[in-house]
Design a protein around this motif. Structure first.
Motif, PDB file in Angstrom:
ATOM      1  N   LEU A 156      58.604  85.588  71.961  1.00 25.06           N
ATOM      2  CA  LEU A 156      58.149  84.298  71.461  1.00 25.06           C
ATOM      3  C   LEU A 156      58.234  83.231  72.564  1.00 25.06           C
ATOM      4  CD1 LEU A 156      57.130  82.756  68.970  1.00 25.06           C
ATOM      5  CD2 LEU A 156      59.511  82.267  68.400  1.00 25.06           C
ATOM      6  N   GLU A 157      59.350  83.213  73.292  1.00 25.32           N
ATOM      7  CA  GLU A 157      59.518  82.258  74.393  1.00 25.32           C
ATOM      8  C   GLU A 157      58.484  82.501  75.484  1.00 25.32           C
ATOM      9  OE1 GLU A 157      63.590  82.858  75.497  1.00 25.32           O
ATOM     10  OE2 GLU A 157      64.346  81.578  73.873  1.00 25.32           O
ATOM     11  N   SER A 158      58.227  83.768  75.775  1.00 22.33           N
ATOM     12  CA  SER A 158      57.247  84.126  76.797  1.00 22.33           C
ATOM     13  C   SER A 158      55.845  83.685  76.378  1.00 22.33           C
ATOM     14  CB  SER A 158      57.281  85.637  77.034  1.00 22.33           C
ATOM     15  OG  SER A 158      56.281  86.023  77.929  1.00 22.33           O
ATOM     16  N   LEU A 159      55.512  83.904  75.108  1.00 23.56           N
ATOM     17  CA  LEU A 159      54.215  83.508  74.576  1.00 23.56           C
ATOM     18  C   LEU A 159      54.046  81.989  74.637  1.00 23.56           C
ATOM     19  CD1 LEU A 159      51.636  84.546  73.168  1.00 23.56           C
ATOM     20  CD2 LEU A 159      52.819  84.208  70.990  1.00 23.56           C
ATOM     21  N   GLU A 160      55.096  81.257  74.244  1.00 26.73           N
ATOM     22  CA  GLU A 160      55.052  79.790  74.293  1.00 26.73           C
ATOM     23  C   GLU A 160      54.890  79.306  75.728  1.00 26.73           C
ATOM     24  OE1 GLU A 160      58.672  78.668  72.374  1.00 26.73           O
ATOM     25  OE2 GLU A 160      57.807  78.845  70.352  1.00 26.73           O
ATOM     26  N   GLN A 161      55.553  79.944  76.657  1.00 29.68           N
ATOM     27  CA  GLN A 161      55.483  79.565  78.056  1.00 29.68           C
ATOM     28  C   GLN A 161      54.068  79.811  78.614  1.00 29.68           C
ATOM     29  OE1 GLN A 161      58.063  81.704  80.741  1.00 29.68           O
ATOM     30  NE2 GLN A 161      58.281  79.902  82.061  1.00 29.68           N
ATOM     31  N   SER A 162      53.477  80.931  78.266  1.00 27.65           N
ATOM     32  CA  SER A 162      52.127  81.227  78.755  1.00 27.65           C
ATOM     33  C   SER A 162      51.104  80.284  78.144  1.00 27.65           C
ATOM     34  CB  SER A 162      51.752  82.681  78.500  1.00 27.65           C
ATOM     35  OG  SER A 162      51.661  82.942  77.121  1.00 27.65           O
ATOM     36  N   GLU A 163      51.335  79.868  76.874  1.00 28.33           N
ATOM     37  CA  GLU A 163      50.430  78.900  76.251  1.00 28.33           C
ATOM     38  C   GLU A 163      50.531  77.535  76.931  1.00 28.33           C
ATOM     39  OE1 GLU A 163      51.453  78.863  72.107  1.00 28.33           O
ATOM     40  OE2 GLU A 163      50.326  80.688  71.668  1.00 28.33           O
ATOM     41  N   ARG A 164      51.748  77.142  77.337  1.00 25.66           N
ATOM     42  CA  ARG A 164      51.914  75.877  78.046  1.00 25.66           C
ATOM     43  C   ARG A 164      51.234  75.915  79.402  1.00 25.66           C
ATOM     44  NH1 ARG A 164      57.856  75.677  78.040  1.00 25.66           N
ATOM     45  NH2 ARG A 164      58.003  76.794  76.096  1.00 25.66           N
ATOM     46  N   GLN A 165      51.296  77.076  80.048  1.00 22.65           N
ATOM     47  CA  GLN A 165      50.667  77.195  81.365  1.00 22.65           C
ATOM     48  C   GLN A 165      49.149  77.155  81.249  1.00 22.65           C
ATOM     49  OE1 GLN A 165      52.305  80.792  82.979  1.00 22.65           O
ATOM     50  NE2 GLN A 165      54.178  79.791  83.704  1.00 22.65           N
ATOM     51  N   ASP A 166      48.619  77.641  80.129  1.00 27.02           N
ATOM     52  CA  ASP A 166      47.178  77.631  79.917  1.00 27.02           C
ATOM     53  C   ASP A 166      46.645  76.220  79.713  1.00 27.02           C
ATOM     54  OD1 ASP A 166      47.116  80.346  80.199  1.00 27.02           O
ATOM     55  OD2 ASP A 166      46.965  80.781  78.059  1.00 27.02           O
TER      56      ASP A 166
END
Length: 167
Positions: A156-166
């Protein structure tokens, strides 16, 4: 498939068994694995039941001392003084880590995928099937659920981080 969860029946200790357990508790409220095993043999009960009895007894013992607890906490902050549990507890007789074979792990993982919260009947069946005590199966499931929780949190943290980077 309907899975039923059955609780283990309450362990009732005889007066003689209780005398042995209370005497040991008064000497050593945090017995090691070897001591619990010896008590299990002496009282003719499972080591896991002895462990639970000591946990419950320590909890009750702390509740009785509740009013004195603040004073004990204050005095434990004095330099050089240690928490009583630290003085009593040692790893001189800790249980050895249980190692599982590939086939045992395969069986446990398959059972976990079907039901991460098996009842006592399922755990006993699994224990018999893979040749380990039921208490070890119970601990394996607890650890596996914990690991699953950590994995999901990381994903979940990884997914949130990748969404922020996008963004």
């Amino acid at each position: 498939m309907v899975v039923t969860h059955h609780r283990r029946s309450r362990t009732r200790f005889t007066e003689d068994q209780l005398k042995v357990l209370i005497n040991t508790f008064n000497q050593k409220p945090y017995p090691g694995y070897v001591t619990k095993r010896e008590l299990a043999i002496e009282t003719n009960t499972e080591e896991s039941r002895i462990q639970i009895w000591f946990q419950n007894r320590r909890a009750r013992h702390l509740l009785k001392k509740q009013p004195d607890r603040e004073k004990a906490l204050e005095s434990s902050e004095v330099p050089g003084q240690h928490h009583p549990a630290q003085q009593i507890r040692g790893n001189e007789d800790r249980r050895h880590r249980t190692s599982y074979s590939f086939s045992q792990l395969e069986t446990l993982n398959k059972a976990f995928m079907n039901n991460p919260y098996p009842g006592i009947d399922s755990r006993e069946q699994l224990a018999k099937e893979i040749g380990v005590p039921e208490s070890r199966v119970q601990i394996w499931f607890q650890n596996r659920r914990s690991r699953l929780h950590v994995q999901r949190k990381r994903e979940l943290e990884s997914l949130e981080q990748s969404e922020r980077q996008d963004l």
